[in-house]
Design a protein around this motif. Structure first.
Motif, PDB file in Angstrom:
ATOM      1  N   VAL A   1       2.705  13.819 -12.107  1.00  0.00           N
ATOM      2  CA  VAL A   1       3.624  14.120 -11.015  1.00  0.00           C
ATOM      3  C   VAL A   1       3.589  15.616 -10.730  1.00  0.00           C
ATOM      4  O   VAL A   1       3.858  16.058  -9.620  1.00  0.00           O
ATOM      5  CB  VAL A   1       5.047  13.677 -11.413  1.00  0.00           C
TER       6      VAL A   1
ATOM      7  N   ARG B   1       7.762  18.425   0.717  1.00  0.00           N
ATOM      8  CA  ARG B   1       8.240  17.122   1.182  1.00  0.00           C
ATOM      9  C   ARG B   1       8.923  16.368   0.053  1.00  0.00           C
ATOM     10  O   ARG B   1       8.722  16.682  -1.124  1.00  0.00           O
ATOM     11  CB  ARG B   1       7.051  16.317   1.705  1.00  0.00           C
ATOM     12  N   SER B   2       9.674  15.365   0.401  1.00  0.00           N
ATOM     13  CA  SER B   2      10.343  14.607  -0.643  1.00  0.00           C
ATOM     14  C   SER B   2       9.300  13.837  -1.455  1.00  0.00           C
ATOM     15  O   SER B   2       8.314  13.344  -0.894  1.00  0.00           O
ATOM     16  CB  SER B   2      11.398  13.679  -0.036  1.00  0.00           C
ATOM     17  N   GLY B   3       9.456  13.862  -2.741  1.00  0.00           N
ATOM     18  CA  GLY B   3       8.488  13.220  -3.619  1.00  0.00           C
ATOM     19  C   GLY B   3       7.383  14.170  -4.052  1.00  0.00           C
ATOM     20  O   GLY B   3       6.457  13.771  -4.763  1.00  0.00           O
ATOM     21  N   SER B   4       7.482  15.450  -3.638  1.00  0.00           N
ATOM     22  CA  SER B   4       6.412  16.378  -3.990  1.00  0.00           C
ATOM     23  C   SER B   4       6.548  16.903  -5.419  1.00  0.00           C
ATOM     24  O   SER B   4       5.628  17.529  -5.939  1.00  0.00           O
ATOM     25  CB  SER B   4       6.379  17.538  -2.988  1.00  0.00           C
ATOM     26  N   GLY B   5       7.699  16.653  -6.049  1.00  0.00           N
ATOM     27  CA  GLY B   5       7.828  17.019  -7.464  1.00  0.00           C
ATOM     28  C   GLY B   5       8.811  18.139  -7.749  1.00  0.00           C
ATOM     29  O   GLY B   5       8.839  18.665  -8.859  1.00  0.00           O
TER      30      GLY B   5
ATOM     31  N   SER C   1      11.417  17.098 -10.363  1.00  0.00           N
ATOM     32  CA  SER C   1      10.718  16.947 -11.638  1.00  0.00           C
ATOM     33  C   SER C   1      10.465  18.308 -12.265  1.00  0.00           C
ATOM     34  O   SER C   1      10.642  18.493 -13.474  1.00  0.00           O
ATOM     35  CB  SER C   1       9.383  16.232 -11.433  1.00  0.00           C
TER      36      SER C   1
ATOM     37  N   GLN D   1       2.368  17.112  -3.520  1.00  0.00           N
ATOM     38  CA  GLN D   1       1.790  16.182  -4.496  1.00  0.00           C
ATOM     39  C   GLN D   1       1.657  16.803  -5.880  1.00  0.00           C
ATOM     40  O   GLN D   1       0.619  16.695  -6.535  1.00  0.00           O
ATOM     41  CB  GLN D   1       0.434  15.690  -4.008  1.00  0.00           C
TER      42      GLN D   1
END
Ligand SMILES: Nc1ncnc2c1ncn2[C@@H]1O[C@H](COP(=O)(O)OP(=O)(O)O)[C@@H](O)[C@H]1O
Ligand SMILES: [Mg+2]
Length: 590
Positions: A356, A375-379, A382, A557
């Motif tokens: 991730v 962007r959302s989900g880019s980490g 995390s 990503q």
């Protein structure tokens, strides 16, 4: 896991270990049970003089003594069973309390990934349902084993004293009964485990519907949920019935064996040769004792149901208790830190899945603001969750003041970080207690200094404005049955909580996403004041927050694809420019 990997006895022995602190209580219970058994056996034995001497022999002394004996015996039984029941219950409830506390404390130290992977319904059900079953297995089983064994012994003694021959014959069926138990016993543990799991499913479905009731309403999910619940519910019933069928089946077989024995005994006792040895009183006493043994035998043959059920429940609990936990208390404790953070080549994959985060390297100096965008989900989330070690990085290193965070004692590390996360958790308590959550000074009477600090933090977070409107101000209760807050109000309380914590590292994960531009601007001003003296990481939804940052990291990503100040990035015309353009257009539309 479960059934095959661990034997029944090691688990049961460990379970019994929980009663160790209550041995005196158990001792009293056993003595009381012995008194009970003595009196119950005595009553069966009394039928012989009652018949032979009092009724048939017309022995007046015996007739006069009989009522006294009877009252004495029932007094003994009553006293014995009361004391035994009470002491056993006291032991059982103590075991439940101890085990529940232990499991609860284990929950407090579980790694974050455990919560990700386990259904919360199952976790709640373990603490409520499993723990009760475990205590059942220890105390109810002990009660049955001790009390009913004593009964059986007492009755056997009565039988032996009346006729040795008949008693010996009765004992012939004992191995048969043992055989029946062995056969059905194995089935119980599996069934019990199923029951516990289905109980967890029931809890899970319920808790999801309760917390998601608005979604259910909006999407007319009632029917779907009702059907789903009915499946879970029916499965729970089915597993219970399977257990009952097995249990009753084994009882019936045992009863049948007993009835058969009884018939043979009556046949034997009425043979000519026997009739000379045995008086009507002795035969009645023998039969009374034998019939009285049956309920105890029934309980003893079923005690393994309780034991298996408890063992199945305990297996799950012990697996949890023995499972991994966060290593609190290991590593070096930090006193003062300046708050310099350095990531070098850090990657992360959750539970061995895909990466991730890949090759993340950056440094964040005290007194500076590092903005993470992407962007959302880019980490982004995390990345920041690695700093308080909610998750362990898979590769690379993260340093705090030049010390690897893995070498730092967890609590001491987390004390240095104030985190406002994306989903805000408020507890069922007053606003003041929520802001000062877990502050030791909050226990008991709140002192004046803390009160003022809470209020100051709330004011900085621009929260006093709405708190003052509430009937009890800072002492207003939140949570179920208390007052409900808007998303923006909740965020402001979370920010106040972080401000009060006054830690050298401040992490804001979309902390102002639910605020209007005006509130955000006000908080922004207050935060800028606070940020001056600490290391700040801010994940911003709105790019206006980012414009003043010392460095901006653009994630995509799981990789940092662009970095620099707002102005340099804008000049580059890359993804940041794109994000900024979208934000700007979006901003104008509002
Ligand atoms: N607890 C988790 N377990 C497994 N995967 C996760 C977890 N949290 C996030 N992810 C995955 O990691 C990726 C990055 O998520 P996240 O860090 O939340 O992104 P962002 O905060 O930038 O929106 C996503 O693909 C998401 O599915
Ligand atoms: Mg996020």
């Amino acid at each position: 896991m479960g059934e095959s990997s661990r034997g029944t006895w090691p688990i049961y022995r460990r379970l019994l270990g929980y009663t160790r602190s209550y041995l005196p209580l158990l001792g009293v219970a056993v003595v009381a049970m012995a008194l009970d058994a003595l009196c119950t056996g005595g009553f069966a034995a009394l039928t012989r003089p009652l018949l032979d001497e009092a009724l048939l022999g017309r022995d007046f002394e015996m007739i006069a003594r009989m009522p006294i004996w009877i009252v004495a015996i029932f007094l003994g039984r009553g006293l014995g069973s009361f004391v035994a029941d009470y002491c056993m219950a006291a032991t059982g409830r103590s075991v439940i309390r101890d085990l529940r506390q232990q499991v609860f404390e284990k929950y407090l130290t579980l790694p974050t990934s455990y919560f990700d992977q386990t259904s919360h319904g199952q976790m709640i059900s373990r603490l409520t349902f499993n723990v009760e079953q475990v205590a059942e297995a220890t105390t109810s089983a002990i009660t049955i084993v001790v009390r009913d064994t004593l009964y059986v012994i007492a009755f056997l003694l009565v039988m032996l004293s009346q006729s040795v021959k008949l008693t010996l014959f009765t004992l012939v069926i004992a191995p048969l009964i043992a055989g029946v138990i062995a056969v059905v016993s194995r089935r119980f543990r599996r069934l019990s485990k199923n029951i516990q799991d289905t109980m967890g499913d029931v809890t899970q479905r319920t808790s999801e519907v309760v917390s998601g009731h608005k979604v259910v309403k909006m999407y007319s999910g009632q029917q779907v949920e009702a059907e789903r619940f009915s499946r879970v519910n029916a499965n729970n019933r089915r597993q219970h019935l399977k257990l009952v069928a097995t249990k009753s089946g084994s009882t019936s077989i045992v009863q049948l064996l007993a009835g058969f024995t009884l018939a043979v005994i009556v046949y034997l006792a009425t043979r000519e040769s026997m009739l000379d040895d045995i008086t009507p009183g002795a035969f009645t006493a023998f039969m009374t004792a034998m019939l009285a043994i049956l309920p105890s035998l029934k309980k003893l043959t079923n005690v393994h149901v309780l034991i298996q059920r408890g063992v199945a429940a305990a297996d799950t609990l012990f697996e949890l208790l023995d499972g991994p936990q966060e290593a609190l208390g290991e590593g070096q404790a930090l006193d003062q830190v300046t708050g310099r953070i350095a990531f070098s080549d850090v990657s992360l994959n959750y539970n061995g899945g895909e990466s991730v985060l890949k090759g993340i390297s950056f440094e964040a100096e005290p007194g500076t603001v590092t903005a993470l965008v992407g962007r959302s989900g880019s980490g982004k989330t995390s990345l920041v969750s690695l700093i308080p070690r909610f998750y362990e990085r898979s590769a690379g290193s993260i340093m705090l003041d030049g010390v690897d965070i893995r070498a730092i004692e967890l609590q001491s590390l987390r004390q240095k970080i104030a985190l406002v996360s994306q989903d805000i958790v408020l507890f069922d308590d007053t606003i003041a207690a929520n802001i000062a959550y877990a502050n030791p000074a909050m226990q008991g009477e709140t002192d004046e200094g803390l009160k003022r600090a809470i209020e100051a933090a709330a004011r900085q977070a621009n929260a006093m404005e709405f708190i003052e409107q509430l009937p009890d101000g800072l002492n207003t209760r939140l949570g179920e049955g208390g007052i409900q807050l808007s998303g923006g109000q909740r965020q402001r309380l979370a920010i106040a909580r972080a401000i009060l914590k006054d830690a050298p590292i401040l992490i804001l994960d979309e902390a102002t996403s639910a605020l209007d531009t005006e509130s955000e601007r006000l908080i922004q001003a207050a935060l800028e004041d606070i940020m001056r003296s600490r290391t700040t990481l801010v994940i911003a939804h709105r790019l206006s927050t980012v414009e003043n940052a010392d460095q901006v990291l653009v994630l995509d990503q799981g990789q940092i694809i662009e970095r620099g100040s707002h102005a340099t990035l804008l000049a580059q015309g890359g993804q940041y420019t794109e994000l900024h353009r979208l934000q700007f257009v979006d901003g104008q539309r509002r």
